[in-house]
Motif scaffolding. Structure first.
Motif, PDB file in Angstrom:
ATOM      1  N   UNK A 116       0.790  -1.223   0.000  1.00 42.85           N
ATOM      2  CA  UNK A 116       0.000   0.000   0.000  1.00 42.85           C
ATOM      3  C   UNK A 116       0.825   1.278   0.000  1.00 42.85           C
ATOM      4  N   UNK A 117       2.034   1.188  -0.566  1.00 49.87           N
ATOM      5  CA  UNK A 117       2.927   2.356  -0.598  1.00 49.87           C
ATOM      6  C   UNK A 117       2.530   3.297  -1.732  1.00 49.87           C
ATOM      7  N   UNK A 118       2.623   4.602  -1.476  1.00 47.87           N
ATOM      8  CA  UNK A 118       2.486   5.609  -2.538  1.00 47.87           C
ATOM      9  C   UNK A 118       3.878   6.182  -2.833  1.00 47.87           C
ATOM     10  N   UNK A 119       4.078   6.618  -4.072  1.00 50.54           N
ATOM     11  CA  UNK A 119       5.410   7.110  -4.446  1.00 50.54           C
ATOM     12  C   UNK A 119       5.368   8.464  -5.156  1.00 50.54           C
ATOM     13  N   UNK A 120       4.221   9.135  -5.135  1.00 51.08           N
ATOM     14  CA  UNK A 120       4.163  10.444  -5.782  1.00 51.08           C
ATOM     15  C   UNK A 120       3.855  10.375  -7.258  1.00 51.08           C
ATOM     16  N   UNK A 121       3.098   9.340  -7.639  1.00 46.52           N
ATOM     17  CA  UNK A 121       2.667   9.248  -9.040  1.00 46.52           C
ATOM     18  C   UNK A 121       3.743   8.757  -9.980  1.00 46.52           C
ATOM     19  N   UNK A 122       3.431   8.810 -11.271  1.00 53.01           N
ATOM     20  CA  UNK A 122       4.321   8.271 -12.310  1.00 53.01           C
ATOM     21  C   UNK A 122       5.708   8.909 -12.287  1.00 53.01           C
ATOM     22  N   UNK A 123       5.736  10.227 -12.033  1.00 52.76           N
ATOM     23  CA  UNK A 123       7.017  10.931 -12.087  1.00 52.76           C
ATOM     24  C   UNK A 123       7.609  11.183 -10.705  1.00 52.76           C
ATOM     25  N   UNK A 124       6.929  10.736  -9.659  1.00 56.34           N
ATOM     26  CA  UNK A 124       7.426  10.936  -8.294  1.00 56.34           C
ATOM     27  C   UNK A 124       7.309  12.368  -7.805  1.00 56.34           C
ATOM     28  N   UNK A 125       6.554  13.199  -8.509  1.00 57.20           N
ATOM     29  CA  UNK A 125       6.524  14.623  -8.155  1.00 57.20           C
ATOM     30  C   UNK A 125       5.216  15.065  -7.505  1.00 57.20           C
ATOM     31  N   UNK A 126       4.234  14.176  -7.470  1.00 62.36           N
ATOM     32  CA  UNK A 126       2.959  14.552  -6.851  1.00 62.36           C
ATOM     33  C   UNK A 126       3.044  14.387  -5.335  1.00 62.36           C
ATOM     34  N   UNK A 127       2.204  15.138  -4.634  1.00 58.38           N
ATOM     35  CA  UNK A 127       2.197  15.041  -3.175  1.00 58.38           C
ATOM     36  C   UNK A 127       1.584  13.719  -2.731  1.00 58.38           C
ATOM     37  N   UNK A 128       2.131  13.175  -1.656  1.00 61.51           N
ATOM     38  CA  UNK A 128       1.573  11.946  -1.072  1.00 61.51           C
ATOM     39  C   UNK A 128       1.962  11.916   0.398  1.00 61.51           C
ATOM     40  N   UNK A 129       1.392  10.988   1.145  1.00 60.09           N
ATOM     41  CA  UNK A 129       1.694  10.887   2.573  1.00 60.09           C
ATOM     42  C   UNK A 129       3.039  10.185   2.743  1.00 60.09           C
ATOM     43  N   UNK A 130       4.098  10.986   2.797  1.00 59.92           N
ATOM     44  CA  UNK A 130       5.454  10.426   2.856  1.00 59.92           C
ATOM     45  C   UNK A 130       5.660   9.563   4.102  1.00 59.92           C
ATOM     46  N   UNK A 131       5.129  10.011   5.223  1.00 53.43           N
ATOM     47  CA  UNK A 131       5.378   9.300   6.486  1.00 53.43           C
ATOM     48  C   UNK A 131       4.730   7.922   6.465  1.00 53.43           C
ATOM     49  N   UNK A 132       3.446   7.864   6.063  1.00 57.08           N
ATOM     50  CA  UNK A 132       2.750   6.565   6.024  1.00 57.08           C
ATOM     51  C   UNK A 132       3.433   5.620   5.040  1.00 57.08           C
ATOM     52  N   UNK A 133       3.793   6.128   3.865  1.00 56.54           N
ATOM     53  CA  UNK A 133       4.421   5.273   2.852  1.00 56.54           C
ATOM     54  C   UNK A 133       5.796   4.788   3.299  1.00 56.54           C
ATOM     55  N   UNK A 134       6.570   5.689   3.922  1.00 56.47           N
ATOM     56  CA  UNK A 134       7.892   5.274   4.383  1.00 56.47           C
ATOM     57  C   UNK A 134       7.769   4.163   5.433  1.00 56.47           C
ATOM     58  N   UNK A 135       6.825   4.291   6.357  1.00 57.45           N
ATOM     59  CA  UNK A 135       6.680   3.275   7.408  1.00 57.45           C
ATOM     60  C   UNK A 135       6.274   1.921   6.809  1.00 57.45           C
ATOM     61  N   UNK A 136       5.488   1.962   5.749  1.00 56.17           N
ATOM     62  CA  UNK A 136       5.139   0.699   5.075  1.00 56.17           C
ATOM     63  C   UNK A 136       6.359   0.123   4.361  1.00 56.17           C
ATOM     64  N   UNK A 137       7.165   1.020   3.791  1.00 56.16           N
ATOM     65  CA  UNK A 137       8.412   0.560   3.156  1.00 56.16           C
ATOM     66  C   UNK A 137       9.319  -0.134   4.172  1.00 56.16           C
ATOM     67  N   UNK A 138       9.361   0.396   5.383  1.00 57.00           N
ATOM     68  CA  UNK A 138      10.192  -0.226   6.430  1.00 57.00           C
ATOM     69  C   UNK A 138       9.752  -1.656   6.703  1.00 57.00           C
ATOM     70  N   UNK A 139       8.447  -1.900   6.698  1.00 53.49           N
ATOM     71  CA  UNK A 139       7.941  -3.276   6.871  1.00 53.49           C
ATOM     72  C   UNK A 139       8.469  -4.172   5.753  1.00 53.49           C
ATOM     73  N   UNK A 140       8.423  -3.644   4.534  1.00 52.10           N
ATOM     74  CA  UNK A 140       8.941  -4.390   3.392  1.00 52.10           C
ATOM     75  C   UNK A 140      10.446  -4.655   3.544  1.00 52.10           C
ATOM     76  N   UNK A 141      11.212  -3.618   3.916  1.00 51.66           N
ATOM     77  CA  UNK A 141      12.660  -3.778   4.086  1.00 51.66           C
ATOM     78  C   UNK A 141      12.948  -4.858   5.129  1.00 51.66           C
TER      79      UNK A 141
END
Length: 272
Positions: A116-141
């Motif tokens: 359920x990670x967001x990355x800021x759209x196709x180009x990575x430039x759109x706004x997204x919830x960085x904190x929530x996505x990073x914490x989900x990435x940590x689970x993946x890592x």
């Protein structure tokens, strides 16, 4: 196994064990410059000549001979685990790479689907919830490092101790471990300890941050990304990094080391 991730100047003035996300582009360019009096034109990771690299077949014998005999000054460079894993997320997961594509092809779609990670759209430039996505990435890592699923751990977020240890286990010995956070002091110490064909004036060396601009800018202070659960995950993944390289686990907002690295301890604990 040999010496993966090890670079050496052609003059054999110095040997360096690369740790990803720890100033490796700048260090590689300094080594290249010290031999040739000019920087490599491009990303030093792409250089196929002018610098011995373990990944190049012709370099393996010279590196092996040098390292096993400890003929040259050998060093590596480490970074605070909190800022390193955060940087990996923004660069490798959210960012568009040098080739204009996402890192590792289907990795990001897999993370979007499974975690359920967001990355800021196709180009990575759109706004997204960085904190929530990073914490989900940590689970993946953590899943990749602990259970090697849904894939093997990537070099950019696997523990630094693992990178540093291969050099020791296979017969190498470090003379210095540099902290990224006090890079000029540490790198000057390395340069003072070696003789190079071309003098290097550290104050004149640009920072070669090849990952800069790949991904969105970090929108919050480092400590905002780490709640109790993420700190627990970070401890699980990077416990040895904090202990050996003397970083502050209790305060994600303090990127600076809190003690001196004991090289004897590093060699003893990572040499098994």
């Amino acid at each position: 196994m040999g010496f993966p991730g090890t670079w050496m100047t052609e003059s054999e003035s110095v040997v360096y064990r690369v740790v990803p996300k720890c100033a490796c582009s700048t260090i590689g360019q300094i080594m290249y410059y010290s031999d040739h009096g000019a920087f490599f034109d491009g990303d030093i990771h792409d250089a196929q000549s002018g610098l011995h690299k373990w990944a190049l077949d012709a370099s393996q014998d010279p590196i092996t001979r040098n390292v096993t005999a400890h003929k040259s000054f050998a060093f590596t460079c480490v970074r605070n685990p909190y800022t390193r894993v955060l940087s990996s997320f923004f660069d490798k997961i959210c960012g568009i790479q040098r080739n204009g594509r996402r890192y590792r092809g289907n990795l990001v779609p897999l993370l979007i689907q499974k975690y359920g990670i967001e990355v800021g759209g196709e180009d990575g430039k759109q706004e997204f919830d960085q904190i929530a996505s990073f914490r989900r990435f940590l689970l993946f890592a953590r899943d990749t490092i602990r259970w090697r699923r849904p894939m093997d751990p990537d070099i950019h977020w696997s523990a630094q101790a693992g990178h540093v240890s291969t050099f020791i286990v296979n017969g190498g010995k470090y003379d210095k471990i540099v902290w990224t956070e006090s890079f000029n002091d540490g790198m000057q110490n390395v340069l003072d300890s070696i003789k190079t064909p071309h003098a290097v004036k550290l104050a004149d060396i640009p920072r070669f941050n090849e990952s800069e601009g790949h991904g969105p800018k970090r929108a919050h202070p480092v400590e905002d990304y780490f709640d109790d659960l993420s700190m627990h995950l970070v401890r699980e993944i990077y416990k040895r990094d904090f202990a050996l390289f003397k970083y502050d686990f209790d305060n994600p907002g303090n990127k600076m080391p809190v003690g001196e690295i004991d090289l004897d301890e590093v060699h003893a604990k990572l040499g098994d």
